[in-house]
Scaffold this motif. Structure first.
Motif, PDB file in Angstrom:
ATOM      1  N   GLN A 520       0.826  -1.204   0.000  1.00  0.00           N
ATOM      2  CA  GLN A 520       0.000   0.000   0.000  1.00  0.00           C
ATOM      3  C   GLN A 520       0.863   1.257   0.000  1.00  0.00           C
ATOM      4  OE1 GLN A 520      -2.587   0.314   3.391  1.00  0.00           O
ATOM      5  NE2 GLN A 520      -4.110   1.488   2.271  1.00  0.00           N
ATOM      6  N   SER A 521       2.002   1.194   0.720  1.00  0.00           N
ATOM      7  CA  SER A 521       2.877   2.366   0.824  1.00  0.00           C
ATOM      8  C   SER A 521       3.692   2.580  -0.443  1.00  0.00           C
ATOM      9  CB  SER A 521       3.807   2.227   2.032  1.00  0.00           C
ATOM     10  OG  SER A 521       3.071   2.217   3.228  1.00  0.00           O
ATOM     11  N   ILE A 522       4.207   1.507  -1.047  1.00  0.00           N
ATOM     12  CA  ILE A 522       5.067   1.703  -2.218  1.00  0.00           C
ATOM     13  C   ILE A 522       4.255   2.170  -3.420  1.00  0.00           C
ATOM     14  CG2 ILE A 522       6.723  -0.014  -1.434  1.00  0.00           C
ATOM     15  CD1 ILE A 522       5.676  -1.871  -3.625  1.00  0.00           C
ATOM     16  N   ALA A 523       2.942   2.005  -3.369  1.00  0.00           N
ATOM     17  CA  ALA A 523       2.111   2.506  -4.460  1.00  0.00           C
ATOM     18  C   ALA A 523       2.204   4.019  -4.572  1.00  0.00           C
ATOM     19  CB  ALA A 523       0.658   2.080  -4.253  1.00  0.00           C
ATOM     20  N   LYS A 524       2.685   4.676  -3.519  1.00  0.00           N
ATOM     21  CA  LYS A 524       2.736   6.134  -3.492  1.00  0.00           C
ATOM     22  C   LYS A 524       4.111   6.688  -3.829  1.00  0.00           C
ATOM     23  CE  LYS A 524      -0.794   6.116   0.124  1.00  0.00           C
ATOM     24  NZ  LYS A 524      -1.117   6.493   1.524  1.00  0.00           N
ATOM     25  N   VAL A 525       5.125   5.823  -4.042  1.00  0.00           N
ATOM     26  CA  VAL A 525       6.466   6.320  -4.339  1.00  0.00           C
ATOM     27  C   VAL A 525       6.693   6.312  -5.845  1.00  0.00           C
ATOM     28  CG1 VAL A 525       7.285   5.474  -2.111  1.00  0.00           C
ATOM     29  CG2 VAL A 525       7.598   4.051  -4.153  1.00  0.00           C
ATOM     30  N   GLU A 526       7.768   6.982  -6.259  1.00  0.00           N
ATOM     31  CA  GLU A 526       8.009   7.143  -7.696  1.00  0.00           C
ATOM     32  C   GLU A 526       8.386   5.842  -8.385  1.00  0.00           C
ATOM     33  OE1 GLU A 526      10.791  10.156  -8.576  1.00  0.00           O
ATOM     34  OE2 GLU A 526       9.654  11.775  -7.630  1.00  0.00           O
ATOM     35  N   ALA A 527       9.173   5.013  -7.731  1.00  0.00           N
ATOM     36  CA  ALA A 527       9.631   3.774  -8.361  1.00  0.00           C
ATOM     37  C   ALA A 527       9.279   2.595  -7.463  1.00  0.00           C
ATOM     38  CB  ALA A 527      11.132   3.835  -8.616  1.00  0.00           C
ATOM     39  N   PRO A 528       8.017   2.145  -7.473  1.00  0.00           N
ATOM     40  CA  PRO A 528       7.607   1.075  -6.563  1.00  0.00           C
ATOM     41  C   PRO A 528       8.362  -0.232  -6.782  1.00  0.00           C
ATOM     42  CG  PRO A 528       5.876   1.573  -8.169  1.00  0.00           C
ATOM     43  CD  PRO A 528       6.888   2.646  -8.290  1.00  0.00           C
ATOM     44  N   GLU A 529       8.698  -0.536  -8.054  1.00  0.00           N
ATOM     45  CA  GLU A 529       9.400  -1.790  -8.321  1.00  0.00           C
ATOM     46  C   GLU A 529      10.790  -1.791  -7.685  1.00  0.00           C
ATOM     47  OE1 GLU A 529       8.183   0.208 -10.600  1.00  0.00           O
ATOM     48  OE2 GLU A 529       6.576  -0.832 -11.684  1.00  0.00           O
ATOM     49  N   VAL A 530      11.506  -0.674  -7.856  1.00  0.00           N
ATOM     50  CA  VAL A 530      12.849  -0.572  -7.270  1.00  0.00           C
ATOM     51  C   VAL A 530      12.767  -0.615  -5.746  1.00  0.00           C
ATOM     52  CG1 VAL A 530      14.853   0.933  -6.998  1.00  0.00           C
ATOM     53  CG2 VAL A 530      13.755   0.702  -9.242  1.00  0.00           C
ATOM     54  N   ILE A 535      13.391  -3.699  -0.531  1.00  0.00           N
ATOM     55  CA  ILE A 535      12.760  -4.248   0.670  1.00  0.00           C
ATOM     56  C   ILE A 535      12.820  -5.769   0.655  1.00  0.00           C
ATOM     57  CG2 ILE A 535      10.555  -4.479   1.892  1.00  0.00           C
ATOM     58  CD1 ILE A 535       9.909  -1.627   1.004  1.00  0.00           C
ATOM     59  N   ALA A 536      12.611  -6.374  -0.514  1.00  0.00           N
ATOM     60  CA  ALA A 536      12.663  -7.837  -0.606  1.00  0.00           C
ATOM     61  C   ALA A 536      14.041  -8.363  -0.232  1.00  0.00           C
ATOM     62  CB  ALA A 536      12.291  -8.275  -2.019  1.00  0.00           C
ATOM     63  N   ARG A 537      15.074  -7.636  -0.626  1.00  0.00           N
ATOM     64  CA  ARG A 537      16.433  -8.070  -0.249  1.00  0.00           C
ATOM     65  C   ARG A 537      16.614  -7.992   1.258  1.00  0.00           C
ATOM     66  NH1 ARG A 537      21.575  -5.629   0.374  1.00  0.00           N
ATOM     67  NH2 ARG A 537      23.233  -7.174   0.097  1.00  0.00           N
ATOM     68  N   ILE A 538      16.058  -6.951   1.874  1.00  0.00           N
ATOM     69  CA  ILE A 538      16.128  -6.844   3.336  1.00  0.00           C
ATOM     70  C   ILE A 538      15.417  -8.029   3.979  1.00  0.00           C
ATOM     71  CG2 ILE A 538      15.317  -5.497   5.315  1.00  0.00           C
ATOM     72  CD1 ILE A 538      15.760  -2.983   3.592  1.00  0.00           C
ATOM     73  N   LEU A 539      14.228  -8.387   3.430  1.00  0.00           N
ATOM     74  CA  LEU A 539      13.492  -9.523   3.984  1.00  0.00           C
ATOM     75  C   LEU A 539      14.309 -10.803   3.879  1.00  0.00           C
ATOM     76  CD1 LEU A 539       9.925  -8.823   2.533  1.00  0.00           C
ATOM     77  CD2 LEU A 539      10.742  -8.385   4.851  1.00  0.00           C
ATOM     78  N   GLU A 540      14.973 -10.986   2.764  1.00  0.00           N
ATOM     79  CA  GLU A 540      15.776 -12.199   2.582  1.00  0.00           C
ATOM     80  C   GLU A 540      16.982 -12.216   3.511  1.00  0.00           C
ATOM     81  OE1 GLU A 540      16.710 -12.611  -1.518  1.00  0.00           O
ATOM     82  OE2 GLU A 540      14.626 -12.819  -2.158  1.00  0.00           O
ATOM     83  N   MET A 541      17.573 -11.045   3.753  1.00  0.00           N
ATOM     84  CA  MET A 541      18.720 -10.988   4.659  1.00  0.00           C
ATOM     85  C   MET A 541      18.285 -11.210   6.112  1.00  0.00           C
ATOM     86  SD  MET A 541      21.300 -10.701   2.763  1.00  0.00           S
ATOM     87  CE  MET A 541      22.575 -10.369   3.985  1.00  0.00           C
ATOM     88  N   LEU A 572      21.055   3.222   2.011  1.00  0.00           N
ATOM     89  CA  LEU A 572      20.339   2.962   3.255  1.00  0.00           C
ATOM     90  C   LEU A 572      19.734   1.562   3.252  1.00  0.00           C
ATOM     91  CD1 LEU A 572      18.558   6.393   3.810  1.00  0.00           C
ATOM     92  CD2 LEU A 572      20.594   5.524   4.954  1.00  0.00           C
ATOM     93  N   ALA A 573      19.197   1.157   2.116  1.00  0.00           N
ATOM     94  CA  ALA A 573      18.641  -0.195   2.030  1.00  0.00           C
ATOM     95  C   ALA A 573      19.729  -1.239   2.255  1.00  0.00           C
ATOM     96  CB  ALA A 573      17.979  -0.404   0.670  1.00  0.00           C
ATOM     97  N   ASP A 574      20.900  -1.007   1.689  1.00  0.00           N
ATOM     98  CA  ASP A 574      22.010  -1.948   1.878  1.00  0.00           C
ATOM     99  C   ASP A 574      22.451  -1.990   3.335  1.00  0.00           C
ATOM    100  OD1 ASP A 574      21.985  -2.531  -0.807  1.00  0.00           O
ATOM    101  OD2 ASP A 574      23.677  -1.225  -1.308  1.00  0.00           O
ATOM    102  N   GLN A 575      22.448  -0.824   3.984  1.00  0.00           N
ATOM    103  CA  GLN A 575      22.825  -0.783   5.391  1.00  0.00           C
ATOM    104  C   GLN A 575      21.862  -1.608   6.243  1.00  0.00           C
ATOM    105  OE1 GLN A 575      25.595   0.976   7.015  1.00  0.00           O
ATOM    106  NE2 GLN A 575      26.180   0.648   4.899  1.00  0.00           N
ATOM    107  N   ILE A 576      20.575  -1.482   5.986  1.00  0.00           N
ATOM    108  CA  ILE A 576      19.589  -2.242   6.760  1.00  0.00           C
ATOM    109  C   ILE A 576      19.709  -3.726   6.456  1.00  0.00           C
ATOM    110  CG2 ILE A 576      17.127  -2.588   7.172  1.00  0.00           C
ATOM    111  CD1 ILE A 576      16.729   0.373   6.446  1.00  0.00           C
ATOM    112  N   ALA A 577      19.932  -4.067   5.194  1.00  0.00           N
ATOM    113  CA  ALA A 577      20.081  -5.482   4.844  1.00  0.00           C
ATOM    114  C   ALA A 577      21.298  -6.096   5.528  1.00  0.00           C
ATOM    115  CB  ALA A 577      20.189  -5.629   3.321  1.00  0.00           C
ATOM    116  N   ALA A 578      22.378  -5.325   5.593  1.00  0.00           N
ATOM    117  CA  ALA A 578      23.591  -5.830   6.236  1.00  0.00           C
ATOM    118  C   ALA A 578      23.457  -5.881   7.753  1.00  0.00           C
ATOM    119  CB  ALA A 578      24.792  -4.962   5.845  1.00  0.00           C
TER     120      ALA A 578
END
Length: 958
Positions: A520-530, A535-541, A572-578
């Motif tokens: 629901q939240s990513i529907a409001k950002v410019e590049a939801p796929e990216v 986020i999916a990489r964070i979930l996997e990590m 920032l996404a990489d930092q959270i994933a790590a």
């Protein structure tokens, strides 16, 4: 009857009752009332406690004895309480022991209640006194029953060790926390170390022996006799509850917790404390209980179990009409306990200070960790103290286990009197205020703040990865994402991933709960796929550590911030994933909008410092690494959201490094001095002084210009001189060896790889003599080297040096030496040639640019040329204008040159602006994981301007 009249009537009745008792035992009461403090407080105490009035009127000698031994008027110790029990012991039969225990218990309950109601003891003393009394009774019962059973069956011995076996009695709940209330059950768990048999003629196995011992202890304490009972003993917290064995071996206990331990038992064992056989508890706690109760990661799943427990209690409250129950009812004591214990379970694995059993000790720590607002903590503390006081005063009336507020006028007035309040209305108003606050804070903690969990509407549909494809497609359409095949494909890849297949039912449920608000939240950002890919990489990590999903599900604000940051920055996404621990930072209200400060970082490190003590060295570094990750993450968020300008970014990154180096130096010092003692020095053994070491930062660290991935250039100097130089510990070392090892230890702490990564890359080659020189050298030898042997490039490096950790006096001495060297040791006759030669070697060997590219640091007109220009000017004029070398950063060095009219202001302005723009570009390249290489059509005018200045100043065309 008015409240005042009722109050007067209560006190008059108490006085009349004391008078009647005095008539029956005049000699004893004359001695009692000769003590003015007792005489003054007696009417109020008797009016507020039927238990005291009855006990003292029947046996006034009990009261006199307490007065004469000084323990009514003065605070008692647990040692004195134990001695008093032994002194009054009569006989060894079970009946005689029961009688002695019950008389002993009555005597001390009168003492404790009198001191409490009279105002001679504060709440802390009363709770500890009650807990100490229970401890003494339990230990006494255990000792006597153990002796009785060993006389019959022999001593129980371990099957493998043949050592005598004792029973470990765990005090649970308020008893375990030294917070027992006045008329309380005692929750006990009976454990023993090893299976085996007793060594007597009538041998039994240890399971049978300790079963009987547990039963005997329980009977001795809880059997109702003509003298009452000592304590109601509750054994239902033992493994498997009422159906479980009364006493269990350590091995079976560990297996139970691992296989069957439930969430509510984690709450229970937070407060577990050994009352007997304490020598066995440390290993049991470290190896069994602590890993079960406190997880080494943030465990927000506790809120799920807390809601379940609260719902069960709420049903019981309604069924039994307990809304006026100050323990279980809304806003009661239990809700405060739940709030504190929840945060203990969430974060206790990362901070041992939160593993404390005592609520009153843990509660203030929650404010220091920003888990609760300081006002909330203050309110909860005040409510807890008032409710616990009210609880004791209710129970002191008739030594009954009650938590219900009184309903008739007389009882209400009596209760208000016991609390020292004017009337029932005042007491009720204060109770209501505290309970409403507690109920509100509990709801906010467990269910989220009303209206603040999200500012967006609830998800229009759930998103289940296991649902049929058409249902998933329909859900995406509902979210406004139906026109994104790439997103649908990414979700399908997540559904078929190894990560998802490994999730258990709980993990899948938590992921399902998180996906809906994410989509629901990513529907409001410019590049939801990216954004979703990040986020999916964070979930996997995160993997199987689905408690992090629980964190996001428990705090919608944190989830929205995750989406926001992932939409803005790969870094920032990489930092959270790590470092998934950074998800915890998303909860902090200051993350977005309030730039971090050194003071905030220092406060955070101070809060974590308590967690460092008692940990092994690797764990200490891991905790420092967690601090570093969180701090750098906060800086990066402020940077990328535009709340922190470039220069402040470097300042904050430098602050973080300084705090870590200082903390690591302290850890290394503690480790070294703990083994070898303090390094002492001097010319005579009888006049030695302690010596110390400082850490000197060079390069970007010294120049206050650290980036996100900068190394630390460090030099170590000490002040040990004299004929005598040695440590004063058991394992003596020569100071030169001590400081060499101290520096090595510090470098190890900063560079060692842990589960959380490592702190920094450290370069020590800038020390005198380079790799051939000692790692730690004296300040005196450093000065001599700089005057006699140092190359020009080493003096250039010294321009960017400053002491960042260690003894303040030695740091000042280093700065004096640095300024003296820069003013008087530089060889200025060939200065320009030496600077040009060094720059030429760097340009040839360090550029990473390819065709059509420019290395913004090393190529002509780049950062290095600009820095070398500044360093040349500084060294050239330092002898005549010494004030220009005070600062170690390029910007202020340039400004000093302009202030001294050594370099035209226009030229300085150009170089300052160019330097800032260069650094900003390099900074963003670093954030994106790129090298220092740019296209050759960037910064054309700036690079040309620097080249022209170089040619004019250095006499060399680039």
């Amino acid at each position: 009857m008015t409240a005042d009249a009722t109050l007067t009537s209560l006190l008059d009745a108490a006085r009349a009752r004391i008078g009647e008792s005095r008539e029956q035992s005049e000699p004893v009461w004359s001695q009692i009332l000769a003590h003015s403090q007792v005489a003054e407080t007696a009417p109020r105490v008797w009016a507020c406690s039927e238990f005291i009035a009855t006990s003292c009127s029947r046996n006034p000698s009990l009261l006199l004895a307490l007065i004469e031994n000084g323990r009514l008027l003065d605070r008692a110790t647990s040692e004195w309480i134990a001695q008093d029990l032994v002194a009054h012991e009569r006989g060894q039969s079970e009946a005689e022991l029961m009688e002695a225990l019950r008389h002993f218990r009555r005597r001390h309950m009168v003492r404790i209640a009198w001191r409490d109601i009279a105002g001679w003891a504060d709440l802390d003393e009363t709770l500890r006194d009650l807990s100490a009394l229970a401890d003494v009774c339990i230990q006494f019962a255990y000792d006597r029953m153990y002796a009785m059973l060993t006389a019959r069956y022999g001593t129980p011995r371990g099957e493998s060790s043949n050592d005598p076996q004792s029973m470990l009695i765990l005090g649970m709940g308020k008893l375990g926390a030294h917070e027992l209330n006045y008329s309380s059950d005692i929750d006990l768990v009976f454990l023993y170390p090893e299976e085996g048999q007793t060594d007597g003629a009538r041998s039994v196995d240890n399971a049978e022996f300790f079963l009987r011992l547990g039963q005997k202890v329980t009977q001795l304490l809880s059997t109702q006799t003509v003298d009452g009972f000592v304590y109601r003993v509750d054994l239902r917290l033992r493994p498997f509850g009422d159906s479980g064995r009364v006493a269990m071996g350590f091995g079976a206990f560990e297996d139970y917790l691992q296989q069957h331990g439930r969430d509510w038992e984690r709450y229970a064992y937070v407060k577990a404390r050994a009352i007997t056989a304490q020598e066995h508890f440390a290993s049991l706690y470290d190896e069994v209980l602590r890993p079960f109760v406190f997880r080494r990661y943030l465990d927000f799943s506790v809120f799920e179990s807390l809601r379940d427990m609260k719902a069960m209690i709420a049903r019981e409250v309604e069924r039994r009409e307990l809304r006026d129950n100050i323990k279980l009812g809304p806003g009661g004591i239990r809700e405060i306990e739940f709030i504190v214990q929840a945060f203990q379970l969430i974060r206790g694995g990362n901070d041992r200070r939160l593993q404390n059993r005592e609520l009153r000790t843990v509660l203030p720590l929650l404010a220091n960790q920003r888990l609760l607002g300081r006002e909330i903590v203050s309110d909860l503390d005040a409510a807890y103290r008032f409710l616990r006081l009210a609880e004791n005063r209710l129970q002191e009336w008739n030594d009954e286990q009650t938590h219900r507020l009184p309903t008739d006028d007389t009882a209400q007035t009596r209760f208000a009197l016991s609390l020292g309040m004017a009337d029932w209305s005042s007491a009720a108003t204060k109770l209501t205020m505290h309970r409403e606050r507690v109920a509100r804070y509990f709801a906010q903690t467990v269910f989220g703040p009303a209206g603040s969990a999200t500012d967006q509407p609830a998800p229009v549909a759930g998103f289940d990865l296991d649902a049929p494809a058409e249902d998933r497609e329909r859900a995406l359409n509902d979210f406004g994402l139906g026109n994104s095949p790439a997103l649908a494909q990414a979700l399908d890849q997540l559904r078929t991933s190894a990560y998802y297949r490994r999730l258990d039912d709980t993990g899948r449920r938590r992921l399902r709960a998180a996906l809906s608000p994410v989509l629901q939240s990513i529907a409001k950002v410019e590049a939801p796929e990216v954004t979703f890919a990040r986020i999916a990489r964070i979930l996997e990590m995160i993997g199987g550590r689905t408690v992090y999903l629980a964190l996001l599900n428990e705090n919608a604000t944190a989830l929205q911030r995750l989406v926001q940051l992932c939409s803005q920055s790969q870094f920032l996404a990489d930092q959270i994933a790590a470092h998934p621990l950074l998800l915890d930072e998303l909860i902090d209200e200051r993350l977005i909008g309030e730039p971090p400060s050194r003071a905030q970082f220092a406060e955070d490190l101070e809060a974590r410092r308590g967690a460092l003590h008692g940990e092994d060295a690797e764990r200490q570094v891991e905790l420092l690494r967690n601090f570093q990750s969180a701090a750098i993450f906060r800086v990066a968020v402020a940077d990328l959201t535009g709340h922190l300008p470039l220069m402040k970014v470097s300042d904050r990154l430098t602050d973080i490094a300084e705090l870590i180096v200082e903390e690591a130096l302290g850890l290394a010092w503690t480790q070294m001095t703990g083994k070898h003692g303090l390094p002492m020095c001097g010319d005579r053994p009888e006049e030695l002084r302690p010596s110390s070491m400082i850490v000197v930062a060079y390069g970007k660290f010294g120049g206050l210009e650290l980036g996100y991935s900068s190394d630390l250039d460090l030099v170590f100097l000490h002040d040990s001189v004299g004929e005598v130089q040695r440590t004063d510990g058991a394992q003596t070392l020569d100071n030169s060896v001590f400081f060499q090892r101290l520096a090595q230890r510090l470098v190890h702490l900063l560079t060692v790889h842990t589960a959380a990564g490592r702190l920094y890359e450290v370069d020590t080659r800038l020390r005198p003599g380079g790799n051939r020189g000692l790692l730690a050298q004296t300040l005196r030898s450093f000065r001599e080297y700089e005057f006699q042997e140092a190359w020009t490039w080493e003096h250039q490096s010294l321009l960017r040096a400053r002491a960042v950790a260690g003894n303040a006096g030695l740091r000042d001495a280093f700065e004096e030496a640095r300024l003296e060297v820069l003013r008087n040791a530089v060889r200025r006759t060939d200065l320009r040639d030496e600077v040009r030669k060094m720059r030429a070697r760097m340009r040839e060997n360090l550029s990473k640019a390819g065709p059509g590219q420019v290395d913004l640091k090393q190529d002509a007109g780049g950062v290095a040329d600009l820095e070398f220009l500044v360093q040349y000017w500084m060294l050239k004029w330092a002898d005549r204008y010494p004030e220009i070398v005070i600062f170690s950063d390029n910007i202020r060095q340039l400004e000093s040159l302009a202030s001294g009219n050594l370099v035209p202001q226009s030229r300085v302005d150009f170089l300052v602006n160019t330097y800032r723009r260069y650094r900003e570009r390099l900074h963003h390249l670093s954030l994106n994981g790129a090298k220092n290489v740019i296209a050759d059509n960037e910064f054309v005018e700036e690079r040309r301007g620097v080249v022209e200045i170089w040619a004019e100043v250095m006499g060399e065309n680039l």
